[in-house]
Motif scaffolding. Structure first.
Motif, short mmCIF file in Angstrom:
data_model
loop_
_atom_site.label_atom_id
_atom_site.label_comp_id
_atom_site.label_asym_id
_atom_site.label_seq_id
_atom_site.Cartn_x
_atom_site.Cartn_y
_atom_site.Cartn_z
N TYR A 252 -113.99 19.60 16.63
CA TYR A 252 -112.67 19.16 17.10
C TYR A 252 -112.60 17.64 17.23
O TYR A 252 -111.62 17.01 16.81
CB TYR A 252 -112.35 19.79 18.46
N VAL A 253 -113.64 17.07 17.83
CA VAL A 253 -113.66 15.61 18.03
C VAL A 253 -113.69 14.88 16.69
O VAL A 253 -112.95 13.90 16.49
CB VAL A 253 -114.87 15.21 18.90
N LEU A 254 -114.52 15.36 15.76
CA LEU A 254 -114.60 14.73 14.44
C LEU A 254 -113.28 14.87 13.69
O LEU A 254 -112.83 13.93 13.02
CB LEU A 254 -115.74 15.36 13.63
N TYR A 255 -112.65 16.02 13.81
CA TYR A 255 -111.36 16.24 13.13
C TYR A 255 -110.28 15.31 13.68
O TYR A 255 -109.54 14.67 12.90
CB TYR A 255 -110.94 17.70 13.30
N LEU A 256 -110.20 15.19 14.99
CA LEU A 256 -109.19 14.33 15.59
C LEU A 256 -109.45 12.86 15.24
O LEU A 256 -108.51 12.10 14.97
CB LEU A 256 -109.17 14.52 17.11
N ALA A 257 -110.73 12.49 15.22
CA ALA A 257 -111.08 11.11 14.83
C ALA A 257 -110.68 10.85 13.38
O ALA A 257 -110.17 9.77 13.04
CB ALA A 257 -112.57 10.88 15.03
N LEU A 258 -110.89 11.84 12.51
CA LEU A 258 -110.51 11.70 11.10
C LEU A 258 -109.00 11.53 10.96
O LEU A 258 -108.53 10.70 10.16
CB LEU A 258 -110.98 12.94 10.32
N ILE A 259 -108.22 12.30 11.73
CA ILE A 259 -106.77 12.19 11.67
C ILE A 259 -106.31 10.79 12.09
O ILE A 259 -105.44 10.18 11.44
CB ILE A 259 -106.12 13.26 12.58
N VAL A 260 -106.91 10.26 13.16
CA VAL A 260 -106.54 8.92 13.64
C VAL A 260 -106.89 7.86 12.59
O VAL A 260 -106.11 6.94 12.32
CB VAL A 260 -107.24 8.62 14.98
N VAL A 261 -108.07 8.00 11.98
CA VAL A 261 -108.51 7.04 10.95
C VAL A 261 -107.58 7.09 9.74
O VAL A 261 -107.14 6.05 9.21
CB VAL A 261 -109.97 7.31 10.54
N LEU A 262 -107.23 8.29 9.30
CA LEU A 262 -106.36 8.44 8.13
C LEU A 262 -104.97 7.88 8.43
O LEU A 262 -104.33 7.30 7.54
CB LEU A 262 -106.23 9.91 7.75
#
Length: 266
Positions: A252-262
């Motif tokens: 979940y944390v990695l996914y949310l971080a990926l969304i913010v980066v994208l």
């Protein structure tokens, strides 16, 4: 149409998601919903699509069964897409009288349509893989810190659980009443919008009476058993995290971080 509502129903099957702690699934659903409102580009929605496909795969719930829930929001989806398509200002691509389609309108309509579809499917995964009792315990545990400010967490969780539990019951009751009324000559299919609305009156009156009767029976049963809320209650199956839950939190944390980066890149 009535039986196409999947939100609030539980689909019993052995899967990784079914065995997860309800708090993990609640947090994952929250993360997914937040990511949909953060994303505003194709890359973000591609990542959300991959996340949703993975969740559906792990749930082992048939895709056809899950997509049935979209039929119940068809008109809401149509209205949302139409408003964004025709009422968004920008570079005009097509015009007919007061109607116009803009480049920005197409972009907004596509993303709003996808967002609404993903919201329904993402929420359905939570209820399809979690029993009402598990959902109640998960909500109560997750929101336990609010007890410090006198928020009735247990009562709120119980009300939400009862509401979810009543959805499939009311759907079945509605289906029975519709068949009974159709056997007596009622017509729910033909006619204009006003006629269809009038034809629903013989359906809604007995449905409300049945719902109030069930609510009264439930209240009397809880009172007869001296139900007094969550104070001092013990649980037959206390919640506890396992390895799969910790791994899920990391995802979940990695996914949310990926969304913010994208979102920052694009």
């Amino acid at each position: 149409m009535i039986r196409d509502i999947t939100l609030g129903q539980y689909y019993p099957v052995r899967s990784v998601l079914h065995r997860m702690d309800p708090r993990t699934k609640l947090f994952g659903t929250l993360v997914f919903l937040v990511s949909l409102f953060i994303s505003d580009n194709a890359a973000g929605y591609l990542a959300a699509t991959c996340f949703l496909v993975l969740a559906i795969k792990l749930s082992k719930v048939p895709v056809k069964f899950m997509l049935k829930g979209l039929k119940s929001i068809f008109f809401l989806l149509l209205i949302s897409v139409s408003f964004n398509l025709f009422l968004t200002d920008g570079e005009v691509l097509w015009r007919l009288g007061f109607l116009r389609i803009t480049k920005e309108g197409i972009h907004m309509a596509c993303f709003m349509g996808l967002r609404l579809i993903y919201l329904v499917i993402g929420s359905s995964i939570l209820t399809l893989t979690t029993t009402p009792n598990q959902l109640t315990d998960g909500l109560e545990k997750s929101l336990g810190f609010l007890k410090a400010v006198k928020v009735p967490v247990h009562e709120i969780s119980m009300m939400m659980s009862i509401a979810l539990r009543f959805i499939p019951i009311l759907i079945e009751e509605t289906d029975k009443i519709m068949k009974a009324q159709m056997a007596r000559g009622a017509d729910f299919e033909t006619g204009n919008l006003v006629q269809k609305a009038k034809s629903m009156v013989p359906l809604l009156v007995p449905l409300f009476i049945s719902a109030f009767r069930r609510a009264t029976d439930l209240a009397m049963a809880m009172e007869a058993r001296c139900y007094r809320g969550g104070e001092g209650r013990t649980k037959m199956k206390p919640l506890h995290y396992e390895g799969r839950d910790r791994n899920a939190y990391l995802v979940y944390v990695l996914y949310l971080a990926l969304i913010v980066v994208l979102e920052k890149i694009f």
